[in-house]
Design an enzyme around this catalytic site. Structure first.
Site, PDB file in Angstrom:
ATOM      1  N   HIS A  39       0.834  -1.208   0.000  1.00 60.03           N
ATOM      2  CA  HIS A  39       0.000   0.000   0.000  1.00 60.03           C
ATOM      3  C   HIS A  39       0.866   1.255   0.000  1.00 60.03           C
ATOM      4  O   HIS A  39       0.578   2.218  -0.707  1.00 60.03           O
ATOM      5  CB  HIS A  39      -0.939  -0.009   1.217  1.00 60.03           C
ATOM      6  CG  HIS A  39      -1.905  -1.166   1.193  1.00 60.03           C
ATOM      7  ND1 HIS A  39      -3.218  -1.033   0.818  1.00 60.03           N
ATOM      8  CD2 HIS A  39      -1.731  -2.480   1.467  1.00 60.03           C
ATOM      9  CE1 HIS A  39      -3.821  -2.220   0.874  1.00 60.03           C
ATOM     10  NE2 HIS A  39      -2.933  -3.107   1.269  1.00 60.03           N
ATOM     11  N   ASP A  80      -6.752   5.120   1.210  1.00 53.44           N
ATOM     12  CA  ASP A  80      -6.500   3.750   0.769  1.00 53.44           C
ATOM     13  C   ASP A  80      -7.808   2.964   0.805  1.00 53.44           C
ATOM     14  O   ASP A  80      -8.670   3.237   1.652  1.00 53.44           O
ATOM     15  CB  ASP A  80      -5.498   3.155   1.762  1.00 53.44           C
ATOM     16  CG  ASP A  80      -4.986   1.808   1.340  1.00 53.44           C
ATOM     17  OD1 ASP A  80      -3.905   1.772   0.758  1.00 53.44           O
ATOM     18  OD2 ASP A  80      -5.662   0.792   1.598  1.00 53.44           O
ATOM     19  N   ASN A 101       1.890  -4.478  -7.093  1.00 49.01           N
ATOM     20  CA  ASN A 101       3.038  -3.614  -7.408  1.00 49.01           C
ATOM     21  C   ASN A 101       4.072  -4.381  -8.201  1.00 49.01           C
ATOM     22  O   ASN A 101       4.656  -3.857  -9.158  1.00 49.01           O
ATOM     23  CB  ASN A 101       3.665  -3.055  -6.121  1.00 49.01           C
ATOM     24  CG  ASN A 101       2.687  -2.145  -5.428  1.00 49.01           C
ATOM     25  OD1 ASN A 101       2.409  -1.057  -5.918  1.00 49.01           O
ATOM     26  ND2 ASN A 101       2.123  -2.599  -4.323  1.00 49.01           N
ATOM     27  N   SER A 102       4.319  -5.619  -7.808  1.00 45.42           N
ATOM     28  CA  SER A 102       5.287  -6.431  -8.549  1.00 45.42           C
ATOM     29  C   SER A 102       4.835  -6.601  -9.997  1.00 45.42           C
ATOM     30  O   SER A 102       5.651  -6.530 -10.923  1.00 45.42           O
ATOM     31  CB  SER A 102       5.453  -7.799  -7.886  1.00 45.42           C
ATOM     32  OG  SER A 102       6.053  -7.640  -6.618  1.00 45.42           O
ATOM     33  N   GLN A 157      -4.152 -12.101  -5.172  1.00 51.61           N
ATOM     34  CA  GLN A 157      -3.091 -12.467  -6.119  1.00 51.61           C
ATOM     35  C   GLN A 157      -3.547 -13.344  -7.280  1.00 51.61           C
ATOM     36  O   GLN A 157      -2.986 -13.262  -8.372  1.00 51.61           O
ATOM     37  CB  GLN A 157      -1.929 -13.123  -5.359  1.00 51.61           C
ATOM     38  CG  GLN A 157      -1.274 -12.144  -4.374  1.00 51.61           C
ATOM     39  CD  GLN A 157      -0.479 -12.808  -3.270  1.00 51.61           C
ATOM     40  OE1 GLN A 157      -0.245 -14.014  -3.305  1.00 51.61           O
ATOM     41  NE2 GLN A 157      -0.069 -12.048  -2.257  1.00 51.61           N
TER      42      GLN A 157
HETATM   43  N1  UDP Z   1       9.711  -5.034  -2.590  1.00 51.91           N
HETATM   44  C1  UDP Z   1      11.043  -4.698  -2.654  1.00 51.91           C
HETATM   45  N2  UDP Z   1      11.958  -5.544  -2.112  1.00 51.91           N
HETATM   46  C2  UDP Z   1      11.623  -6.707  -1.512  1.00 51.91           C
HETATM   47  C3  UDP Z   1      10.246  -7.081  -1.469  1.00 51.91           C
HETATM   48  C4  UDP Z   1       9.315  -6.213  -2.028  1.00 51.91           C
HETATM   49  O1  UDP Z   1      11.425  -3.640  -3.188  1.00 51.91           O
HETATM   50  O2  UDP Z   1      12.525  -7.409  -1.037  1.00 51.91           O
HETATM   51  C5  UDP Z   1       8.730  -4.071  -3.122  1.00 51.91           C
HETATM   52  C6  UDP Z   1       8.197  -4.473  -4.473  1.00 51.91           C
HETATM   53  O3  UDP Z   1       9.008  -3.941  -5.497  1.00 51.91           O
HETATM   54  C7  UDP Z   1       6.805  -3.864  -4.462  1.00 51.91           C
HETATM   55  C8  UDP Z   1       6.403  -3.912  -2.992  1.00 51.91           C
HETATM   56  O4  UDP Z   1       7.618  -4.005  -2.251  1.00 51.91           O
HETATM   57  O5  UDP Z   1       6.868  -2.522  -4.878  1.00 51.91           O
HETATM   58  C9  UDP Z   1       5.572  -5.119  -2.647  1.00 51.91           C
HETATM   59  O6  UDP Z   1       4.305  -4.943  -3.148  1.00 51.91           O
HETATM   60  P1  UDP Z   1       3.511  -6.086  -3.909  1.00 51.91           P
HETATM   61  O7  UDP Z   1       2.181  -5.508  -4.243  1.00 51.91           O
HETATM   62  O8  UDP Z   1       4.294  -6.604  -5.054  1.00 51.91           O
HETATM   63  O9  UDP Z   1       3.381  -7.261  -2.886  1.00 51.91           O
HETATM   64  P2  UDP Z   1       3.012  -7.374  -1.316  1.00 51.91           P
HETATM   65  O10 UDP Z   1       4.318  -7.245  -0.620  1.00 51.91           O
HETATM   66  O11 UDP Z   1       2.029  -6.294  -0.972  1.00 51.91           O
HETATM   67  O12 UDP Z   1       2.444  -8.742  -1.196  1.00 51.91           O
HETATM   68  N1  UDP Z   2      -8.714  -4.603  -0.514  1.00 52.97           N
HETATM   69  C1  UDP Z   2      -9.989  -4.239  -0.822  1.00 52.97           C
HETATM   70  N2  UDP Z   2     -10.813  -3.813   0.165  1.00 52.97           N
HETATM   71  C2  UDP Z   2     -10.404  -3.747   1.461  1.00 52.97           C
HETATM   72  C3  UDP Z   2      -9.096  -4.109   1.784  1.00 52.97           C
HETATM   73  C4  UDP Z   2      -8.266  -4.547   0.761  1.00 52.97           C
HETATM   74  O1  UDP Z   2     -10.395  -4.315  -1.981  1.00 52.97           O
HETATM   75  O2  UDP Z   2     -11.207  -3.383   2.317  1.00 52.97           O
HETATM   76  C5  UDP Z   2      -7.904  -5.150  -1.572  1.00 52.97           C
HETATM   77  C6  UDP Z   2      -6.494  -4.627  -1.635  1.00 52.97           C
HETATM   78  O3  UDP Z   2      -6.362  -3.567  -2.538  1.00 52.97           O
HETATM   79  C7  UDP Z   2      -5.819  -5.848  -2.191  1.00 52.97           C
HETATM   80  C8  UDP Z   2      -6.520  -7.006  -1.590  1.00 52.97           C
HETATM   81  O4  UDP Z   2      -7.773  -6.531  -1.224  1.00 52.97           O
HETATM   82  O5  UDP Z   2      -6.119  -5.967  -3.544  1.00 52.97           O
HETATM   83  C9  UDP Z   2      -5.743  -7.656  -0.478  1.00 52.97           C
HETATM   84  O6  UDP Z   2      -5.442  -6.674   0.479  1.00 52.97           O
HETATM   85  P1  UDP Z   2      -4.223  -6.827   1.462  1.00 52.97           P
HETATM   86  O7  UDP Z   2      -4.033  -5.537   2.108  1.00 52.97           O
HETATM   87  O8  UDP Z   2      -4.416  -8.032   2.254  1.00 52.97           O
HETATM   88  O9  UDP Z   2      -3.032  -7.189   0.476  1.00 52.97           O
HETATM   89  P2  UDP Z   2      -1.649  -6.529   0.182  1.00 52.97           P
HETATM   90  O10 UDP Z   2      -1.923  -5.573  -0.926  1.00 52.97           O
HETATM   91  O11 UDP Z   2      -1.160  -5.830   1.420  1.00 52.97           O
HETATM   92  O12 UDP Z   2      -0.813  -7.697  -0.224  1.00 52.97           O
END
Ligand code: UDP
Ligand code: UDP
Length: 469
Positions: free
Chosen positions: A24, A121, A366-367, A387
């Site tokens: 986020h 958010d 983000n990835s 995912q």
């Molecule tokens: N990220 C990074 N280094 C790491 C792990 C994650 O820079 O070792 C960054 C990645 O590039 C992305 C964010 O952290 O911008 C992770 O967001 P993503 O939505 O991909 O996955 P989440 O961590 O929320 O599951």
């Molecule tokens: N999300 C949503 N409504 C909510 C909370 C989260 O639609 O009330 C979405 C959020 O954008 C993401 C997914 O649900 O797509 C999972 O959220 P979480 O924060 O667990 O994942 P993260 O992005 O931190 O990996």
């Protein structure tokens, strides 16, 4: 309220309010920097809750405020919160809940900040939109996942109402496509789950926002973006600004080569497109059994690899030794062709390296957007939450391939090392996958270039903030 943040009245002052977790925070800080850029010229503050849940977030915030003085910090102090009400809950969900319960404290904070618009958010939307309305402050939501996931979030409350308490099955999002039951985030099958309660409340309130920003682009998710805009998903839905892929903010730009992290120096020394980058994001741990099989698979694939291992949910808790996690002798056997780290890597710097040929990714959004911007094929292995919906976008768009049978958190069984090795070899050898990923990269570059769909969407959002302020 609202008042303009600029003495001349010309520049809107936009306050950004991210929730918890790097997934986020990262897109919010990218948006912050983009809005302060000369092209858009807004004043920007980021509402910040300290201490953060993970150390990655705290390092990121420090780097952001240090490197970008135009982005101001606005401290948001939360009310007392008793987490014992939710035994065993995910620490990030608990922070969402603590922030949600502190929403009334935002009123005085925003009033004091002379905000002309608020961008919050999705996890906070249902409690923050009413506070902004009360202040007559225009309120937007930055949706940090795919537009497909946004369409599910908007439609899901109506689906539940029609489903009258029955079990959740496939969800046909009007105007978009059918999201199979197996791709629906695990928690949404349980109506009483904290995440589900927040998700449904947020989905119901979204229509009251002044607009939605989504970190995606029209050519990447044409169905979902058009259906949200033309009212197919929900009649009268507010404007949707597709602003992605939001550009990474480089905090290490200008660092001399000798200060580069060891993994970057190693990647620079490897042949073009020879390395498999493996990361499952910042949020979730993988079981020890599955980590072992992944190690076997990477070793048997014969390819070079850079692997970011995560064995706990919150980085501060991670004390296990790599050798213990991956099996005896593994690190010695792969020395020279495999790099394994438990630390944080600068992923956006990694993905830019020419030596990377494939990204085994959990498909955190983000990835996915970072892979799209770099034309890097993904081998999708979604594990949790949104995912699988995001992996569906990867497969549809041609950015990569998704091995749908591979396990998902909560399902029995581990994927075997042999299976992983076979798939890695096949995708690394597949020229068609590579070419399609480059087409996605070209479309992403066009979208964010001057006059492109995402560039224009940011400009329209800024104009709307000006008009409403
Ligand atoms: N990220 C990074 N280094 C790491 C792990 C994650 O820079 O070792 C960054 C990645 O590039 C992305 C964010 O952290 O911008 C992770 O967001 P993503 O939505 O991909 O996955 P989440 O961590 O929320 O599951
Ligand atoms: N999300 C949503 N409504 C909510 C909370 C989260 O639609 O009330 C979405 C959020 O954008 C993401 C997914 O649900 O797509 C999972 O959220 P979480 O924060 O667990 O994942 P993260 O992005 O931190 O990996």
């Amino acid at each position: 309220m609202p008042t303009s943040g600029d003495a001349s009245g010309a520049l809107p002052h936009v306050v950004l309010l991210p929730s918890a977790g790097m997934g986020h925070l990262v897109p919010f800080s990218r948006l912050a920097v983009s809005l302060t850029s000369s092209g858009h010229g807004c004043g920007v503050s980021v509402a910040t809750v300290l201490p953060t849940v993970s150390s990655a977030e705290s390092a990121h915030l420090e780097a952001l405020f240090g490197a970008c003085p135009a982005v101001r910090r606005l401290d948001f102090h939360l009310a007392q919160f008793d987490a014992s009400e939710f035994p065993g809950a995910d620490p990030f969900f608990l922070r969402f809940e603590a922030m949600r319960r502190s929403a009334p404290l935002l009123g005085p904070l925003l009033a004091g900040a002379s905000a002309s618009a608020l961008v919050t958010d999705i996890a906070l939307a249902s409690v923050v939109i009413p506070v902004a309305k009360e202040l007559r402050l225009p309120c937007y939501v930055l949706f940090t996942a795919s537009a497909a996931m946004l369409s599910l979030c908007v439609h899901f409350p109506a689906y539940l109402d029609a489903n009258a308490g029955g079990p959740v099955g496939d969800v046909d999002v009007p105007g978009v496509y059918r999201i199979p039951k197996a791709s629906i985030p695990q928690a949404l099958h349980h109506p009483e789950h904290l995440f589900t309660r927040q998700f449904v409340a947020n989905g119901r309130e979204l229509a009251k926002a002044d607009g939605l920003l989504v970190n995606s682009f029209d050519a990447f998710e044409p169905e979902a973006i058009s259906a949200l805009r033309d009212g197919s998903v929900a009649v009268g839905f507010p404007p949707v600004f597709s602003v992605g892929p939001l550009a990474p903010v480089s905090f290490s730009a200008g660092e001399p080569a000798e200060n580069q992290p060891d993994y970057i120096r190693w990647l620079e020394a490897q042949p073009a497109r020879s390395v498999v980058y493996v990361s499952f994001g910042s949020r979730k741990a993988i079981s020890k059994d599955q980590l072992r099989e992944l190690a076997v698979g990477l070793e048997a694939s014969g390819h070079r690899f850079l692997w970011v291992v995560k064995s706990t949910i919150v980085d501060r808790d991670d004390e296990a030794e790599l050798s213990e996690l991956l099996g005896e002798g593994f690190l010695e056997r792969v020395q020279g062709r495999g790099m394994v780290t438990k630390g944080w890597v600068e992923q956006e710097e990694v993905l830019k390296q020419e030596s990377i040929g494939l990204f085994i990714s959990h498909c955190g959004w983000n990835s996915v957007t970072e892979a799209a911007a770099n034309g890097l094929p993904i081998l999708a292995w979604p594990r949790f939450g949104d995912q699988r919906v995001n992996a569906g976008v990867v497969a549809r768009s041609g950015l990569g391939v998704w091995e749908e049978r591979w396990s998902w958190e909560g399902e029995e069984g581990v994927v075997s090392g042999d299976n992983i090795a076979e798939k890695v070899k096949a995708v690394m050898a597949d020229e068609t996958v590579r070419k399609k990923a480059v087409c996605v990269q070209d479309a992403a570059a066009k979208a964010v270039a001057d006059g492109g769909t995402s560039y224009s969407s940011v400009a329209q959002f800024v104009q709307q903030c000006r008009d409403l302020s």
